[in-house]
Design an enzyme around this catalytic site. Sequence first.
Site, PDB file in Angstrom:
ATOM      1  CG  PHE A 348      -2.102  -0.985   1.003  1.00 39.40           C
ATOM      2  CD1 PHE A 348      -2.902  -0.933  -0.135  1.00 39.40           C
ATOM      3  CD2 PHE A 348      -2.377  -1.956   1.948  1.00 39.40           C
ATOM      4  CE1 PHE A 348      -3.953  -1.833  -0.319  1.00 39.40           C
ATOM      5  CE2 PHE A 348      -3.416  -2.865   1.779  1.00 39.40           C
ATOM      6  CZ  PHE A 348      -4.198  -2.796   0.649  1.00 39.40           C
ATOM      7  CE  LYS A 354      -2.947   5.220   0.400  1.00 32.94           C
ATOM      8  NZ  LYS A 354      -3.349   4.020   1.192  1.00 32.94           N
ATOM      9  CE1 TYR A 355      -0.105   6.989   2.493  1.00 32.70           C
ATOM     10  CE2 TYR A 355       0.796   5.612   0.758  1.00 32.70           C
ATOM     11  CZ  TYR A 355       0.154   5.726   1.982  1.00 32.70           C
ATOM     12  OH  TYR A 355      -0.230   4.619   2.679  1.00 32.70           O
ATOM     13  CD  GLU A 413      -0.513   1.314  13.494  1.00 31.81           C
ATOM     14  OE1 GLU A 413      -0.902   2.201  12.688  1.00 31.81           O
ATOM     15  OE2 GLU A 413      -1.102   0.210  13.624  1.00 31.81           O
ATOM     16  CG  ASP A 441      -7.774   1.168  19.455  1.00 33.30           C
ATOM     17  OD1 ASP A 441      -8.305   2.200  19.010  1.00 33.30           O
ATOM     18  OD2 ASP A 441      -8.186   0.025  19.193  1.00 33.30           O
ATOM     19  CG  MET A 442      -8.129   5.799  16.707  1.00 39.38           C
ATOM     20  SD  MET A 442      -8.223   6.436  15.029  1.00 39.38           S
ATOM     21  CE  MET A 442      -7.169   5.277  14.162  1.00 39.38           C
ATOM     22  CD  GLU A 457      -2.749   5.321   4.764  1.00 38.87           C
ATOM     23  OE1 GLU A 457      -3.120   5.055   3.609  1.00 38.87           O
ATOM     24  OE2 GLU A 457      -1.575   5.217   5.139  1.00 38.87           O
ATOM     25  CD  GLU A 466     -10.218  -1.572   5.214  1.00 39.31           C
ATOM     26  OE1 GLU A 466      -9.293  -0.903   5.733  1.00 39.31           O
ATOM     27  OE2 GLU A 466     -10.087  -2.218   4.174  1.00 39.31           O
TER      28      GLU A 466
END
Lengths: 656, 656
Positions: A348, A354-355, A413, A441-442, A457, A466
């Site tokens: 990815f 994308k970036y 992350e 975990d956010m 993302e 997701e």
Amino acid sequence: MPLGQRPGDKSESRYCGVETEFHDDMPHLLTESLSGGFDFIVAPLIDPSYRPSSTSNGGSGSLVLPVAASDLILSPSQWSSHVVGKISSWIDLDSDDEKVRLDSEITLKQEIAWASHLSLQACILPPPRRASCGNYAKCVNQILQSTNNMQLWLRVPLEKSEPMDDGSANANSDFSGGRMFDSWEWWNSFRLLCEHHSQLCVVLDILSSLPSNNSIGRWFGEPVRAAVIYTNSFLTNARGYPCLSKRHQKLITEFFNHSVQIVISGGLLHNISGESIKALPANDDDSHLEVMPTRHALRPYLDYIAYLYQRMDPLPEQERFELGYRDFLQSPLQPLMDNLEAQTYETFEKDIVKYSQYQRAVCKALIDRVPDENASTKIMVLMVVGAGRGPLVRASLQAAEETGRKLKVYAVEKNPNAVITLHSLVKLEGWEDIVTIISSDMRCWNAPEKADILVSELLGSFGDNELSPECLDGAQTFLKADGISIPSSYTSFIQPVTATKLYNDVKSHKDLAHFETAYVVKLHRVARLAPSQPVFTFTHPEYSKKSNERYKKLCFEIPSDSGSAVVHGFAGYFDATLYKDVHLGIEPSTATPNMFSWFPIFFPLRTPLFVPTGSPLEVHFWRCSSASKVWYEWCVTSPTTSPVHNSNGRSYWVGL
Amino acid sequence: MPLGQRPGDKSESRYCGVETEFHDDMPHLLTESLSGGFDFIVAPLIDPSYRPSSTSNGGSGSLVLPVAASDLILSPSQWSSHVVGKISSWIDLDSDDEKVRLDSEITLKQEIAWASHLSLQACILPPPRRASCGNYAKCVNQILQSTNNMQLWLRVPLEKSEPMDDGSANANSDFSGGRMFDSWEWWNSFRLLCEHHSQLCVVLDILSSLPSNNSIGRWFGEPVRAAVIYTNSFLTNARGYPCLSKRHQKLITEFFNHSVQIVISGGLLHNISGESIKALPANDDDSHLEVMPTRHALRPYLDYIAYLYQRMDPLPEQERFELGYRDFLQSPLQPLMDNLEAQTYETFEKDIVKYSQYQRAVCKALIDRVPDENASTKIMVLMVVGAGRGPLVRASLQAAEETGRKLKVYAVEKNPNAVITLHSLVKLEGWEDIVTIISSDMRCWNAPEKADILVSELLGSFGDNELSPECLDGAQTFLKADGISIPSSYTSFIQPVTATKLYNDVKSHKDLAHFETAYVVKLHRVARLAPSQPVFTFTHPEYSKKSNERYKKLCFEIPSDSGSAVVHGFAGYFDATLYKDVHLGIEPSTATPNMFSWFPIFFPLRTPLFVPTGSPLEVHFWRCSSASKVWYEWCVTSPTTSPVHNSNGRSYWVGL
């Protein structure tokens, strides 16, 4: 020999065939055709003048069938490499005359049994002779249940009488009463009776007049294996050579792109002077066959088809890379429940487009939030939530550099393995003073300060699938009151599709659960029946306490010149607004070019849905959630009613 | 207390309910109704003026719901015996107003959860408020997936606007645009979305005007659990008492016969003088409840319903015997492969009507073949093929006695156990000089002489389905050139049916094979949608060498005043000609009365088939055979196309 070489393209459509009459000296026929440049022949296997009932024993006794050649005269490998069998075209299994019907049944079984004995790869079934072909389909279905892996290709004309015409049925059709004729409906009825058997395919007879593009489009969701083009469909160019109309050319190119083999049929109808004939190389693969020095009568037509093949644009690198994924069903990622592997991250991260879109979005946001005069003093707090191995951290820092703004970056992350890589990256790049890595975990991180910009993302092929909404709802607690999220919103889209290959792949699991699961898939052999429509939209930050459950009813109209259609399911896409006019998405009409991170998603229907011409297609989609999971339910209520799929997420869900 | 007693009838329809408004003193309400003669009440469980969104916590917090009574005030056994819950009728799950929709979803879930907590047997769902009820059905479907065994009864009016009317929709319907309204289609769409869930049933609101009989007929194939009849639908008789129209009376009787409970709703609209009121016995079952001395206001209506119940004819003995078999799927016998048991023989031998028809046929044949003048000299050779334990031997000998003809009888039987019984019978009856017992399969017996008359009873519910044709083809080799077979011919018949119960029973096996199997079943909760049509005919003896394979295409027309319909499969029957005008059969229009040997056969369809009003139904049936077995295949090609069922006999076959 193949029509030409396209780098990376190994599809069947490189091979071109020729249709022949019955000939009891098959080796001769084959040699002539192969040395004439064709790759295979389409030929009757048994003398079509033979009838079972004309023999005293009814075909079941000691009689020797009048075959074109036996398996001693041509070896099974020769048969299977170069011959597609043609079942006698006189058969009429739905005849009111019982003798004709029974003769037809015996002949069909005999010829297919013989073809199967010869290890042919495929046999062509003649077109049905009547509008109702129940007995024909029933007999073919019986044969399919017990045959080896030989394919049966039902031959039908590419033909549809248009409602806008004078109302009379096309003269090419056998049907009385001036009824509308649409050969796709024939095929559809036949294959429904045969339960979408995966060895039942279709051969299209291309006539000189073509139906509308929408009507033709339906066939690209069907297992079309070959297209027969007749010499009398060719036009003549200024130099006397055969050529095809623009629409025919475009159609043939589409066939090439969909692995459909071309077969040339008919007699030489163009009188070409001898001069322009090039020397013919002998076919290396078949040098053991006697090489015929005479030029094949249909060579000018073959040359023209080869010309069309060779002038196609080469496949772009991305398309070539994705060839192996075409129409291959994959389960969507569960990035919340499962930790991604290094290889997945690596793949990815290669998506430059994308970036660069993310970088553009961060640039614009930084310029908006920090006036030039404060650029050197004001430090923006930017949090990358779901930082993975760091590509968004890099894009954000590049945006800061590009705009001359100052950043303080938190990289949050949850995957501890990715956190190791992040630490190593920060050290390598010398970002220690700017970037703080948070292994959490956010949704439950207790942030030490609030952010100006949240960058994430978390989008799946269907946008929210997701669980980006749930993650960002958690993360927005550490966003400043005027803080922003990149992306700021995203919308999912669906459109109805015919996709026989996908339907059969889902069906092969023989259970309900696979019919109630969404798949990520590079759609190729698919007919898109109507423009896509938006389904669910999510906006961030969202302070309204609104639930992330959604319900949407959609009504699709299939263009009336398409004719009737069958819907195997819905293709799903997303489009995301990163910041203001910077977007990112895969919805076909607005897709970001050259981006490869997302294939579409596919929601199947348990039973293929027949949509008569002009009937609206009413579809319902739900996004549901419980304490532990999120799932979709879907159903159709018009033209007929389906069950609600995936009730309570019993078959498919995404874990929170 | 029950409406009355019918010997042998223990169906639910003995119980009559009353619909009530919300009342926060449920024990009072219940006592009043039970002591008034009703067996149960249909009542709201929660105050219908309550809305979840009007509370600050959205209904999910510590709020106490305004219930009619708790499970401490009435015990769960009282709740479950006497109360059918009524879900708040204001709910509108397909409202365009999202607040109304979300309130409705919460209310629906809350009320059903509460009803389930109280162990209610059923809750009534209010009629959908819109033509499209996708979200309502989706929510109900979710609830059905996770609820205990409580039933949900969807309430719909028994209403259909007739196409022969002035074209405007019925004023009772909520629908704009003057569209045709047919409440059955509502129900059908709803239950398709809910996948025919077996706990989803229907309650019909009976209005003063009834749709056509054909249209009503469809409901008898549906899981109708109750019918609500309103006091304003009652007429007034000469003495001022409430009564119903003839058509309403007939309908109520049909409901009684189909276990549909009657619920009375509305206010007292008939002013009856006090004199004619009979004394009311207290309800013994509920003597613990306070007995109310006042007469229930709706008692005159209840009395009338009880009168209709009590005046029904008692069930005939045969019907009573067959009650337990109603709608119960049985696998057809395989008498060739399996030997029957003594009990099975005993049951079938009791069918007096059947054997008297055989006796009549043999009488007529003997008189035709032996003139009176030869009666004492000419001996007819009669062979009973498949003699079992001898009932046809007896019938034949009785025919000989009745006509004064002389017989020599061979009794051929393949089951060695039955042969033992046969020997014992012959000895007991003193038939040793007349009857020869042959222990052999008729298909391979080498007969010492040829027969004048072959008598057999090899027929199944679908005529040829127990392989009578194959057996008699074998047996006819020992028939004289002018010999005859009794039966001389037989024909199978089918008709399309709605049969939700049978469909659900087949579906419960969760495999394909059960959907491709024919079942023997006493059809009861079935809607016969069109008259039956003949399928296959066999004649004996048959010297044409014609195969016993058959193919038949049939086209059914469902009467247009029925409206649209759903077909779950086909009911099959047979009719046999024994000899000349002596026949035997179960085809409904010509069935032999009081014969019980055969129930109909049922061929299911894998997917329920929706047939729009006026669409022809095209059906194909095949009888196929191989060296070892015989089987049927079937499919539908109009209005839509089904797969061919049971290809190659993969799921269901009869062994040779």
